[in-house]
Enzyme design. Sequence first.
Site, PDB file in Angstrom:
ATOM      1  N   ASP A  13      19.188  49.531  26.667  1.00  0.00           N
ATOM      2  CA  ASP A  13      18.224  50.247  25.747  1.00  0.00           C
ATOM      3  C   ASP A  13      18.386  49.889  24.203  1.00  0.00           C
ATOM      4  O   ASP A  13      18.132  50.442  23.347  1.00  0.00           O
ATOM      5  CB  ASP A  13      18.194  51.509  25.847  1.00  0.00           C
ATOM      6  CG  ASP A  13      18.187  51.979  27.179  1.00  0.00           C
ATOM      7  OD1 ASP A  13      17.399  51.320  28.059  1.00  0.00           O
ATOM      8  OD2 ASP A  13      18.618  52.951  27.757  1.00  0.00           O
ATOM      9  N   LYS A  16      16.487  44.868  23.616  1.00  0.00           N
ATOM     10  CA  LYS A  16      16.517  43.349  23.911  1.00  0.00           C
ATOM     11  C   LYS A  16      14.942  42.942  24.192  1.00  0.00           C
ATOM     12  O   LYS A  16      14.823  41.611  23.663  1.00  0.00           O
ATOM     13  CB  LYS A  16      17.186  43.270  25.148  1.00  0.00           C
ATOM     14  CG  LYS A  16      18.764  43.474  24.884  1.00  0.00           C
ATOM     15  CD  LYS A  16      19.690  43.343  26.429  1.00  0.00           C
ATOM     16  CE  LYS A  16      19.140  44.260  27.424  1.00  0.00           C
ATOM     17  NZ  LYS A  16      19.600  45.692  27.119  1.00  0.00           N
ATOM     18  N   GLY A  40      13.904  48.250  31.628  1.00  0.00           N
ATOM     19  CA  GLY A  40      12.665  48.672  31.004  1.00  0.00           C
ATOM     20  C   GLY A  40      12.999  47.883  29.652  1.00  0.00           C
ATOM     21  O   GLY A  40      13.393  48.508  28.890  1.00  0.00           O
ATOM     22  N   HIS A  41      11.726  46.697  29.521  1.00  0.00           N
ATOM     23  CA  HIS A  41      11.665  46.148  28.185  1.00  0.00           C
ATOM     24  C   HIS A  41      10.602  46.402  27.531  1.00  0.00           C
ATOM     25  O   HIS A  41       9.475  45.989  28.005  1.00  0.00           O
ATOM     26  CB  HIS A  41      12.118  44.661  28.436  1.00  0.00           C
ATOM     27  CG  HIS A  41      13.596  44.416  28.809  1.00  0.00           C
ATOM     28  ND1 HIS A  41      14.039  43.094  29.711  1.00  0.00           N
ATOM     29  CD2 HIS A  41      14.659  45.179  28.814  1.00  0.00           C
ATOM     30  CE1 HIS A  41      15.282  43.602  29.744  1.00  0.00           C
ATOM     31  NE2 HIS A  41      15.631  44.495  29.499  1.00  0.00           N
ATOM     32  N   GLN A 224      19.946  45.778  31.058  1.00  0.00           N
ATOM     33  CA  GLN A 224      21.040  46.765  30.797  1.00  0.00           C
ATOM     34  C   GLN A 224      21.856  46.273  29.636  1.00  0.00           C
ATOM     35  O   GLN A 224      21.648  45.826  28.703  1.00  0.00           O
ATOM     36  CB  GLN A 224      21.725  47.097  32.216  1.00  0.00           C
ATOM     37  CG  GLN A 224      20.882  47.701  33.306  1.00  0.00           C
ATOM     38  CD  GLN A 224      19.964  46.894  34.019  1.00  0.00           C
ATOM     39  OE1 GLN A 224      20.497  45.741  34.553  1.00  0.00           O
ATOM     40  NE2 GLN A 224      18.846  47.339  34.294  1.00  0.00           N
TER      41      GLN A 224
HETATM   42  P1  IMP Z   1      20.912  51.865  38.671  1.00  0.00           P
HETATM   43  O1  IMP Z   1      21.194  50.704  38.000  1.00  0.00           O
HETATM   44  O2  IMP Z   1      19.681  52.492  38.908  1.00  0.00           O
HETATM   45  O3  IMP Z   1      21.813  51.865  39.987  1.00  0.00           O
HETATM   46  O4  IMP Z   1      21.758  53.186  37.771  1.00  0.00           O
HETATM   47  C1  IMP Z   1      23.049  53.105  37.427  1.00  0.00           C
HETATM   48  C2  IMP Z   1      23.308  53.638  35.603  1.00  0.00           C
HETATM   49  O5  IMP Z   1      22.692  52.636  34.844  1.00  0.00           O
HETATM   50  C3  IMP Z   1      22.560  54.841  35.265  1.00  0.00           C
HETATM   51  O6  IMP Z   1      23.499  55.368  34.441  1.00  0.00           O
HETATM   52  C4  IMP Z   1      21.372  54.247  34.995  1.00  0.00           C
HETATM   53  O7  IMP Z   1      20.908  55.424  34.133  1.00  0.00           O
HETATM   54  C5  IMP Z   1      21.884  53.060  34.211  1.00  0.00           C
HETATM   55  N1  IMP Z   1      20.803  52.166  34.027  1.00  0.00           N
HETATM   56  C6  IMP Z   1      20.206  51.278  34.712  1.00  0.00           C
HETATM   57  N2  IMP Z   1      19.463  50.482  34.174  1.00  0.00           N
HETATM   58  C7  IMP Z   1      19.175  50.880  32.747  1.00  0.00           C
HETATM   59  C8  IMP Z   1      18.447  50.184  31.692  1.00  0.00           C
HETATM   60  O8  IMP Z   1      17.710  49.397  31.860  1.00  0.00           O
HETATM   61  N3  IMP Z   1      18.817  50.720  30.574  1.00  0.00           N
HETATM   62  C9  IMP Z   1      19.804  51.732  30.437  1.00  0.00           C
HETATM   63  N4  IMP Z   1      20.333  52.266  31.556  1.00  0.00           N
HETATM   64  C10 IMP Z   1      20.228  51.818  32.707  1.00  0.00           C
END
Ligand code: IMP
Length: 431
Positions: A13, A16, A40-41, A224
């Site tokens: 977040d 990017k 989410g971009h 991420q």
């Molecule tokens: P998962 O990728 O859904 O398994 O989530 C694992 C961890 O990564 C959690 O803490 C999510 O909130 C975090 N996470 C996954 N995708 C994003 C992102 O695009 N931005 C910020 N945090 C993320």
Amino acid sequence: MANIIVVGAQWGDEGKGKVVDCLTEKANVVARYQGGHNAGHTVVIGNEQFILHLIPSGILHKEKLCVMGNGLVIFPEALIEEIEELRKRKVEVGDNLKVSKNAHMIMPYHAIMDGIKESKKGDKKIGTTGRGIGPAYADKIARSGIRISDLYWPELFKEKITNNLVEINFLLKNLYNEEPLDAVAIYDTYMRYAQALAQHVDDTDVIIDNAIKAGKQILFEGAQGTMLDIDHGTYPYVTSSSACAGGAMTGLGVGPKTIDEVLGVVKAYTTRVGGGPFPTELENNVGELLREKGGEYGATTGRARRCGWLDLVVLRHAVRVNGLTGLIITKLDILDGFDKIDVCVSYKYKGKILNDFPKELPVLEACEPLYEQFDGWTESSSNVQSFAKLPKNARAYLKMIEEKLGVPIVIISTGKTRDDIIYLKDFQTTR
Ligand code: IMP
């Protein structure tokens, strides 16, 4: 433009989406290398806002090739929805989008397992997006994953689902007290996906190699961030993919010598969504102010993000594990109006000063951040388009970051739109 990897330097977040959108102007190909529809971009063009979860934000530029590499896990339904939504909004999505045959698919049981496993974690919840990301990557590594290319071998595909469901249904029924899943129903649904995606599925490693040989410039887009990387992040509070720069090599099938620049996107403060340690978190009105001013709510889940001051221990780690050659600072304007700004320069653990990010979770959880304080600025840095016009103390803040990390700042984003950007380097190709 040089071949550039853009990677999140914190917990994701960092902004990017906007940065990749701006850099795409100078590139020919935009290639994403990991993650799934957990990302989410957000990109704002004029009065329109686009939120992309899977497709590289380069798709919003005409005549750029967008590639989704083998390192992604793709839920076909989410991808098809995203394509349809873009088309509805008059964005062309045709031969300009290529999806790797080797990318693994998220199957319906992955999201179910994600939810069940998370619900059993009590106060140790990771805070997953519940999209099935972790279980899909687990299957990939366990060699029971199902890849996009399997869609086009129906008998093989059916056999793989049937085999996987033996174990999944046993667990669902006997361990989790849930209804078993039906292989035929999944097969039928995925055959429809196969048709919808056929136009896009390709040998993306060959496409990228040919583009590089033809002198085209590639922008490698990470999702991420470094601290959510499966190896280099705050394990187990991470996502399940290689979000760091190394993931671009394996996630697209390119060699390291292809890369000219590795740019780390750094939010001017720090946020994290989901569970896990966050040393500079501010659970007070300052954190609240950062959240409200910065609109710190997840683009995918809408969850409130945890907020805190900039953490140079985290950033030193990001510089090291990604080999960052440049920094991109975003959301500087959110710090406008703060009288004093704290920056964490090291951690204290049992009386010892730590400059390097600790590997062990219990150590990290017990660390106290040590801050240096800097003067804030009252003038607005919002929408400023040259470094010289930034408030004096904002410039000093940026210089301090450069000096303490030993990496130059190459871009500053000063707002949501494409015009709110300051380039301090032109990224001419070095090839
Ligand atoms: P998962 O990728 O859904 O398994 O989530 C694992 C961890 O990564 C959690 O803490 C999510 O909130 C975090 N996470 C996954 N995708 C994003 C992102 O695009 N931005 C910020 N945090 C993320």
